[in-house]
Design an enzyme around this catalytic site. Sequence first.
Site, PDB file in Angstrom:
ATOM      1  N   GLU A 407      13.284  98.244  10.832  1.00  0.00           N
ATOM      2  CA  GLU A 407      13.195  97.028  10.012  1.00  0.00           C
ATOM      3  C   GLU A 407      14.208  95.977  10.492  1.00  0.00           C
ATOM      4  OE1 GLU A 407      10.789  96.582   7.983  1.00  0.00           O
ATOM      5  OE2 GLU A 407      10.149  98.546   7.269  1.00  0.00           O
ATOM      6  N   GLY A 408      14.466  95.964  11.788  1.00  0.00           N
ATOM      7  CA  GLY A 408      15.497  95.080  12.342  1.00  0.00           C
ATOM      8  C   GLY A 408      16.838  95.788  12.276  1.00  0.00           C
TER       9      GLY A 408
END
Length: 597
Positions: A407-408
């Site tokens: 998610e980054g």
Amino acid sequence: MSTTTIPTHLLKGGEWLIKESNPANTFIPEDFNEEQKMVMDMCVQFLDTEVYPAIERIDKLEPGLMPSLLEKAGEQGLLCSAFPEDLGGLGKDFITSTIVNEGLGGGHSFSVAIAAHTGIGSLPILYFGTDAQKKKYIPKLGSGEWKGAYGLTEPNSGSDALGAKTSAKLSEDGKYYLLNGQKCWITNGGFADVYTVFAKIDGDKFTAFIVERGFEGFTQGPEEHKMGIKGSSTVQLYFQDCKVPVENVLGEIGKGHIIAFNILNIGRLKLCAAALGGSKRAATTSIAYANTREQFKMPIAKFGAIRHKLAEMAIRIWVTESALYRTAEWIDAKEQELLKQGEPFNKALLGAAEEYAIECAILKVFGSESLDYVVDEGVQVHGGNGFSDEYIISKAYRDSRINRIYEGTNEINRLLTVDMMLKRAMKGKLDLMGPAMAVQKELMSIPDFGNEEEGVFAKEIKYIANFKKAILMTAGAAVQKLMMQLDKEQEVLMNIADMAIETFHAESALLRVIKIAAQNTDSAAGVEADIMRTYLYDAADRILKAGKDALNSFAEGDELRMMHIGLRRFTKVEPFNTKDARRRIAKQLLEANKYCF
């Protein structure tokens, strides 16, 4: 931050930094309604009855087991809580869907599979699909009959998603796009039926496609062997002239980045929720172990060193929870506001999540790092046993590590936090300049030692206001000094992000305590206040350190000395006995024999 209940409009994303928040208007977990509490109980019960008895089999990737668990979750409505009723969903609000993510978050590899299915595996189609696409896929994804996955990452493009090399070319008859390339680290990839895959049309038009298992030219690699989340299916996908019907283009051609980045906003908040659920379970495991494990003829729970660890786990969990549901309610309220303005369902939620993209990035970082703290200290509490596969805390330790990467990465999310704030300021959406100038003016003036505010939490309210001034002073000086070079000074941006992350969570904890105290006067000096005050006391030092590191890297001489004086003034807190506060917190945990707040 006023304690009076004056009506206030919804804060915009990032506005908490420059405006006071009203505790009465702040949503806290104590505000859950009966249905939301039942949903949480149902999720926890599902883990206890369906997932935990099969945890070893899940980790061995027993064929068919994970898909069958997803189907059972579907039968209980746990896959479609936020889907619209006309597409077979339950049509629940955003807070309730966040509760589902938290409640199922302690299920190790199962939590990863269900989060990927309900999030990135389904939401791109739900929010960006045509009516025909939604009718075809969403009811089956919501019931669990079909499982979803998402193909964005490639061997040479992770955080740089737009650097993807997978290509798509229209066939000569115009009926198909031919996909060529590969994707890696695909969660649920080994058993999914439906994949959202990103490729470039004509070499530059980054576009999303709905790819079904069985499409000609689509194959997958073997299961990856991973450090943790071993029971989560993770494979590579290969496309060799894979024929995707033109009607399976998702969203607009060349606008795939809008799908990828908007889905990530929701994913980051939901990851925080799942990490919170995992943290509570790991803390409970450690508390119960400390009560039963004996050394020197007494339970290790009697030792101050162990109590310190257990209390700090609880502090980080409680603070995470405070910020998570504060933000979830903002997104929910913004969604309702956009719906009333006539926006369709998909644009309303995506618009609301985009509005609070800064907060979603902040939550992702804090939630994942809190879980890492809890499981790391959980292993320590278990001692040598914590290093043994026979104790579930070792699995929790391995499984948690991925959360700071997907998610980054947390580094990317820290950079995004500051970047998004500054971009909104430049576009006039967020007035950072006025408050930053006011702080500079205050620095030049003689400190005002009179007119101290009165009230139970007056000191803490002032601390938060000052923490915000520390951020504005440091960020304002960085912008003035570094100007166009600021984006290349990642260390400075990460320092400022850390100041913002600490302050947002400290404020969320304080708002929650004030609201609890207003609802129940007995708890004004209770254990919640101990949690909040301990966190604020420690956060002040962390904010001071991050601020000094940032200022030292670009300022010098008299200017640097003046800002150091200001930074110390803005992070000054009165002495507080955190040892005794932590002992009071630990006492409640140990008496309850679980995480109990």
